[in-house]
Scaffold this active site. Structure first.
Site, PDB file in Angstrom:
ATOM      1  N   ASP A 321      37.657  33.150  42.954  1.00 20.73           N
ATOM      2  CA  ASP A 321      38.836  32.304  42.948  1.00 20.73           C
ATOM      3  C   ASP A 321      39.451  32.405  41.558  1.00 20.73           C
ATOM      4  OD1 ASP A 321      40.704  30.378  43.770  1.00 20.73           O
ATOM      5  OD2 ASP A 321      39.526  28.794  42.832  1.00 20.73           O
ATOM      6  N   THR A 323      41.676  30.505  39.734  1.00 19.80           N
ATOM      7  CA  THR A 323      41.674  29.319  38.893  1.00 19.80           C
ATOM      8  C   THR A 323      40.246  28.856  38.640  1.00 19.80           C
ATOM      9  OG1 THR A 323      43.780  28.669  39.875  1.00 19.80           O
ATOM     10  CG2 THR A 323      42.586  26.991  38.638  1.00 19.80           C
ATOM     11  N   ASP A 560      35.347  26.503  42.530  1.00 21.18           N
ATOM     12  CA  ASP A 560      35.091  25.198  41.914  1.00 21.18           C
ATOM     13  C   ASP A 560      35.833  24.059  42.599  1.00 21.18           C
ATOM     14  OD1 ASP A 560      37.643  25.876  41.189  1.00 21.18           O
ATOM     15  OD2 ASP A 560      37.396  25.461  39.053  1.00 21.18           O
TER      16      ASP A 560
END
Length: 804
Positions: A321, A323, A560
């Protein structure tokens, strides 16, 4: 709830019922200190024993009370009865190995327990009107627990406050769509918040909560399924069945046919049975895993399940991912491009939008930092950000009675296809910048078409902070043959620009996930070709993981945020950031507590070291098993005494397997793990064991015809032991490749130790080894050299004929 939220709650929207999510309710003070004390006294606390590892008693029991320790223990007691003690040395070796296993796993337990405290979820409860974070175990019945995006619901309860509170219950029900929770509705432990904020009253705590048992299991140090352990168990099962008839055949042969005394027959039978057991292999596997946990723990990496180390060694695709993985969490506003009106007006609206959200994401936090609210606009209703819709919104009451709905989100979602403004957005995205569109909507927030026909007001240009260690990490994966694929909810062009800046191969051709085929097999074909995907929804992330698995890939997923949970759960290995949401940490097998993507290569390398080295040393153990079975069968068929005493095979096992295997199992190893563990090990172990066993038996037969008279059996055994040691040492020399200085020193040290036994009188006597004359010993060496040549030829042929 914050003071800002409290102020917002005092200004309800006109016309009765709110249009988006309801106005925030007045703050409930929660329990008082006296009420909490009363509940604690009654035992109404969340006392679920969440453990990160097995207890010390369980560790000792698991290492001591094993099937093979029981077999070895019985044989050891038999030898103690019939004597002499040196024939029972194998029993002391088991004790030493078991002790090493216990100590290493206790060290791993301590590491895991310490790390688990760091990563433990700390829910926010409201008591005496004040919000505070407390350990999960201190929550009591009736506590008022606050929730925000990414929070995990830790106990069952009833919703008291809901500000657009959307909860994902997919981990419990399998339904992927979030559920909007209204006051009075139940929330279940094990679910998590995807949007909005709220609070609920705990109605079931401790073991009564729906997911209490699941939560305990999720955070436990487990020995769940792994190919490595399954393969070893399969091998041990077959060995067990071979031991029984072999033992019966040996004892009957020595007692009835050869007429040996009972104690001598028993010693020869034990000598034939003990080496069949690859007892150290199971123990060495546990030690290697435990040391891996300790090594990773020092790098602030929490391994929640031991086989996760093995799983990462098998990974050939890692989904990242953007970000929080390639970029750091924070962002900065680089520019504000006004499309309608003036900049001051847009800045005021942005400040008000930021004030509407008590838990802003990274993008909105950057807006808040750049444009703090000045009180010109007041929030009356709001729509929380959702990964699925790609925008948030609010109804604002402004000066002069102005009342309007505003949206802030992805330009390519809020604007119609072909809009000329998207050209400017694409140019900015191509520079790796992130762009948000501020737009005014004429529709109510609860209108499904609220984003249709909006009036663009401004573009907010955000600059992302790249992780300085990301390029080296991506380069490591490329060198190791692991495909890295960036899967993000952001604009595909922007994500591609960031990935290209970091040097990811294939980043120059990003794919918009909205154009991906829905069918998983067709999607998998695109996934194999491309490396960067943007505008990916949470459900699509899950589908992409499944698509890659359909193509026989072993997939690791990092993330996250709550939008990553479903994909993390379905991936072969889920890796969560320590600062990520509680939900991601709960479903991941590995948690990077230091939030550093650069730790991931260490985890992969540790997994490869463990499984690669265990595969290597397993060949040593199973070669011994094969030649032991062969010798037992040949002896029984030929009706001759078994050539070895237990002490001989204990010495050989220690020098050619036990000590070298311990060092080899902990050595560096970067080779990617391959499937079919049993087949890969046995393709070398079977021919090696046959060659070694036949060489030793040939020497034994030759010595029986050469030596005559009293004491000849001792001379025959010594010659056969010399051949067996040299052949087994050559197997060790092959397995130790590629050579380094310490590997060469290891092999030479084992050879020197055997020479020392032969050259030292009291060791000769202790191990009953005495080479008689020169002809037979040199013949034993010659046979061993022939065996070594055959081993070399066989290993090379097997490597070409049956490649891994």
């Amino acid at each position: 709830m914050t003071e800002r939220a409290r102020a917002d709650a005092e200004h309800p929207g006109p016309g009765g019922e709110p249009a988006g999510r309801p106005v925030r309710q007045p703050v409930n003070p929660g329990l008082t200190a006296a009420e909490v004390a009363e509940r604690v006294a009654r035992g109404e606390v969340n006392d679920v024993p969440v453990r990160s590892s097995r207890s010390a008693v369980e560790i000792v029991r698991a290492n001591v009370f094993t099937r093979f320790n029981a077999i070895i223990g019985v044989l050891f007691v038999i030898i103690l009865v019939v004597g002499p003690l040196q024939d029972g040395l194998f029993g002391f070796v088991i004790v030493a190995n078991t002790g090493i296993g216990i100590v290493q796993e206790l060290r791993a337990k301590k590491t895991l327990d310490n790390l688990a405290v760091i990563s433990e979820a700390r829910p926010t409860v409201r008591r005496d009107g004040t919000a505070r974070q407390i350990p999960t175990a201190e929550v009591v019945l009736g506590d008022l627990i606050e929730l925000g995006p990414g929070d995990k619901v830790i106990v069952d309860g009833e919703t008291l406050e809901s500000d657009g509170l959307e909860i994902d219950e997919s981990l419990l029900t399998g339904e992927a769509d979030p559920v909007l929770k209204k006051p009075g509705e139940t929330v279940m432990s094990g679910s998590f918040v995807v949007a909005g904020v709220g609070a609920f009253t705990a109605t079931k705590v401790g073991r009564q909560a729906y997911a209490a048992q699941l939560a305990e299991e999720a955070s436990r140090f487990t020995l769940v399924h792994s190919e490595l352990r399954t393969g070893i168990s399969q091998i041990l099962k077959y060995v067990t069945w071979m031991m029984i008839p072999t033992a019966i055949g040996l004892i009957l042969s020595h007692l009835l046919t050869l007429g040996l005394p009972g104690d001598a027959a028993i010693r020869r039978m034990v000598a034939g049975i003990v080496p069949m057991i690859p007892e150290g292999l199971v123990l060495l596997t546990s030690v290697a895993f435990a040391i891996g946990v300790i090594r990773l723990g020092r790098k602030k990496c929490l391994v929640q399940e031991l086989p996760a180390i093995e799983g990462l060694a098998r990974v050939d695709v890692v989904c990242l991912d953007k970000t929080g993985t390639l970029t750091e969490g924070g962002m900065d506003v680089k520019a504000l491009r006004v499309l309608d009106g003036d900049e001051a007006y847009a800045a005021q609206v942005l400040g008000a939008l930021g004030a509407c959200d008590p838990r802003p994401n990274a993008s909105l936090q950057a807006v808040i930092d750049a444009y703090p609210a000045d009180g010109t606009w007041r929030c009356t209703r709001s729509l929380p950000f959702s990964s699925a819709r790609k925008y948030s919104g609010a109804t604002l009451s402004g000066p002069d009675g102005e009342h309007a709905g505003w949206l802030l989100g992805a330009p390519d979602v809020l604007l119609p296809p072909g809009d000329q403004r998207l050209t400017d957005v694409d140019d900015l995205n191509a520079q790796g910048l992130r762009v948000l569109l501020l737009a005014r909507s004429a529709r109510e927030l609860d209108d499904p078409e609220v984003a249709r026909g909006v009036r663009p007001v401004a573009l907010v240009v955000l600059e992302q902070r790249l992780r300085p260690d990301a390029p080296d990490t991506l380069r490591y994966f490329a060198e190791q043959g692991v495909q890295a694929k960036v899967i993000s909810g952001d604009n595909a062009v922007s994500v591609g620009a960031v990935a290209a800046h970091l040097g990811l191969p294939g980043a120059e051709a990003p794919v918009d996930a909205r154009e991906l085929p829905a069918e998983k097999a067709e999607m998998a074909s695109v996934l194999d070709r491309a490396a960067v995907f943007g505008r990916v929804t949470p459900q699509q992330k899950r589908d992409m993981v499944a698509g890659l698995q359909l193509r026989s890939h072993t997939v690791a997923m990092t993330g996250d945020g709550v939008n990553d949970v479903l994909a993390l759960k379905d991936a072969d290995i889920g890796v969560a950031m320590g600062s990520g949401s509680e939900a991601t940490r709960a479903v991941a097998q590995i948690v990077l507590l230091n939030n550093s993507f650069a730790t991931l290569p260490s985890v992969v390398a540790e997994g490869r070291r463990v499984i690669g080295n265990i595969t290597r040393v397993a060949t040593l153990f199973l070669t011994k098993t094969v030649y032991s079975v062969l010798l037992a069968i040949l002896v029984a068929c030929c009706q001759i005494p078994y050539p070895y005493l237990p002490r001989h095979l204990t010495l050989l096992s220690t020098l050619t397997i036990g000590i070298p295997a311990f060092f080899l199992a902990l050595a560096p190893n970067k080779e990617r793990a391959r499937p079919h563990f049993v087949r890969r090990v046995m393709r070398y172990a079977i021919p090696s064991g046959l060659i070694t066993g036949l060489a030793a038996f040939a020497t034994y037969l030759l010595a029986r015809s050469y030596y005559t008279g009293p004491g000849s059996l001792s001379a025959e055994t010594s010659a056969a032991t010399l051949t067996l040691f040299l052949a087994a040492l050559w197997v060790l020399a092959i397995i130790a490749r590629p050579y380094t200085w310490w590997r060469i020193a290891l092999v030479l040290a084992m050879a020197l130790a055997f020479v020392l036994v032969l050259a030292t009188p009291w060791l000769q006597h202790f191990f009953a080894l005495r080479l008689v004359g020169t002809t037979m010993p040199w013949a034993a060496v010659a046979i061993a050299l022939v065996a070594a040549a055959l081993l070399e030829i066989t290993w090379r042929w097997v490597g070409r004929r049956f490649p891994a």
